[in-house]
Design a protein around this motif. Structure first.
Motif, mmCIF file in Angstrom:
data_model
loop_
_atom_site.group_PDB
_atom_site.id
_atom_site.type_symbol
_atom_site.label_atom_id
_atom_site.label_comp_id
_atom_site.label_asym_id
_atom_site.label_seq_id
_atom_site.Cartn_x
_atom_site.Cartn_y
_atom_site.Cartn_z
ATOM 1 N N UNK A 103 58.280 13.347 -31.084
ATOM 2 C CA UNK A 103 57.771 13.198 -32.441
ATOM 3 C C UNK A 103 58.438 14.188 -33.384
ATOM 4 N N UNK A 104 58.843 13.716 -34.551
ATOM 5 C CA UNK A 104 59.471 14.568 -35.558
ATOM 6 C C UNK A 104 58.394 15.378 -36.263
ATOM 7 N N UNK A 105 58.676 16.659 -36.463
ATOM 8 C CA UNK A 105 57.770 17.536 -37.208
ATOM 9 C C UNK A 105 57.963 17.248 -38.695
ATOM 10 N N UNK A 106 57.077 16.433 -39.237
ATOM 11 C CA UNK A 106 57.227 16.017 -40.645
ATOM 12 C C UNK A 106 56.950 17.170 -41.614
ATOM 13 N N UNK A 108 62.605 21.345 -44.758
ATOM 14 C CA UNK A 108 64.012 21.708 -44.945
ATOM 15 C C UNK A 108 64.930 20.692 -44.269
ATOM 16 N N UNK A 109 64.420 20.005 -43.238
ATOM 17 C CA UNK A 109 65.243 19.080 -42.472
ATOM 18 C C UNK A 109 64.925 17.611 -42.756
ATOM 19 N N UNK A 110 63.644 17.299 -42.987
ATOM 20 C CA UNK A 110 63.223 15.907 -43.130
ATOM 21 C C UNK A 110 62.380 15.693 -44.372
ATOM 22 N N UNK A 111 62.469 14.487 -44.926
ATOM 23 C CA UNK A 111 61.493 14.058 -45.928
ATOM 24 C C UNK A 111 61.192 12.588 -45.659
ATOM 25 N N UNK A 112 59.957 12.214 -45.944
ATOM 26 C CA UNK A 112 59.490 10.856 -45.686
ATOM 27 C C UNK A 112 59.098 10.199 -46.987
ATOM 28 N N UNK A 156 57.139 6.475 -48.415
ATOM 29 C CA UNK A 156 56.461 5.202 -48.166
ATOM 30 C C UNK A 156 56.414 4.480 -49.499
ATOM 31 N N UNK A 157 57.039 3.322 -49.577
ATOM 32 C CA UNK A 157 57.081 2.536 -50.811
ATOM 33 C C UNK A 157 56.649 1.115 -50.462
ATOM 34 N N UNK A 158 55.448 0.765 -50.848
ATOM 35 C CA UNK A 158 54.869 -0.549 -50.544
ATOM 36 C C UNK A 158 54.956 -0.836 -49.053
ATOM 37 N N UNK A 159 55.927 -1.669 -48.645
ATOM 38 C CA UNK A 159 56.033 -2.015 -47.227
ATOM 39 C C UNK A 159 57.272 -1.388 -46.568
ATOM 40 N N UNK A 160 57.850 -0.368 -47.194
ATOM 41 C CA UNK A 160 59.035 0.288 -46.641
ATOM 42 C C UNK A 160 58.726 1.731 -46.251
ATOM 43 N N UNK A 161 59.290 2.152 -45.128
ATOM 44 C CA UNK A 161 59.188 3.529 -44.656
ATOM 45 C C UNK A 161 60.610 4.079 -44.563
ATOM 46 N N UNK A 162 60.826 5.249 -45.149
ATOM 47 C CA UNK A 162 62.148 5.863 -45.127
ATOM 48 C C UNK A 162 62.068 7.261 -44.551
ATOM 49 N N UNK A 163 63.062 7.603 -43.725
ATOM 50 C CA UNK A 163 63.214 8.940 -43.180
ATOM 51 C C UNK A 163 64.533 9.489 -43.691
ATOM 52 N N UNK A 164 64.474 10.605 -44.407
ATOM 53 C CA UNK A 164 65.661 11.282 -44.915
ATOM 54 C C UNK A 164 65.935 12.487 -44.006
ATOM 55 N N UNK A 165 67.131 12.542 -43.451
ATOM 56 C CA UNK A 165 67.564 13.664 -42.619
ATOM 57 C C UNK A 165 68.517 14.476 -43.479
ATOM 58 N N UNK A 166 68.115 15.681 -43.812
ATOM 59 C CA UNK A 166 68.879 16.498 -44.760
ATOM 60 C C UNK A 166 69.931 17.357 -44.054
ATOM 61 N N UNK A 167 70.998 17.655 -44.784
ATOM 62 C CA UNK A 167 72.059 18.548 -44.296
ATOM 63 C C UNK A 167 72.486 18.161 -42.881
ATOM 64 N N UNK A 168 73.159 17.043 -42.782
ATOM 65 C CA UNK A 168 73.513 16.441 -41.492
ATOM 66 C C UNK A 168 74.386 17.381 -40.657
ATOM 67 N N UNK A 169 73.961 17.562 -39.384
ATOM 68 C CA UNK A 169 74.672 18.400 -38.424
ATOM 69 C C UNK A 169 74.921 17.584 -37.154
#
Length: 92
Positions: free
Chosen positions: A41-44, A48-52, A54-67
């Motif tokens: 499970x991702x620590x939401x 600093x690393x993730x942002x989530x 929720x837009x209507x019926x869409x879920x997005x996961x943003x992974x910041x500063x890709x390594x």
């Protein structure tokens, strides 16, 4: 799941990589959304690393500063629906 996660390719050093899943219905406050990375499970709260989003019926996961360490399998579970996809990181 109306539109499952799709594999993504990013370059090390990119500002972010984004996974998007579209559900067959709008997200309700009672729906539990779980994101995973390589089965864990991702620590939401790690803002600093993730942002989530929720837009209507869409879920997005943003992974910041890709390594390179971000490469692997990402998954989403919403109630009984599940989907997973891979993030592939290329070097600079």
């Amino acid at each position: 799941m109306k539109t499952p996660l799709e594999d993504k390719t990013a370059t090390e050093g990119d500002a972010e990589a984004v996974f998007e899943a579209e559900l067959s219905k709008n997200i309700m406050p009672s729906d539990e959304i779980r994101w995973t990375f390589n089965g864990r499970r991702i620590d939401v709260d790690d803002v600093k690393k993730f942002s989530l989003e929720k837009i209507k019926n869409k879920c997005l996961l943003h992974i910041k500063n890709v390594e390179l360490e971000d490469e692997g399998s990402y998954g989403i579970e919403v109630n009984e629906s599940k989907s997973s996809a891979n993030l592939i990181i290329s070097g600079i």
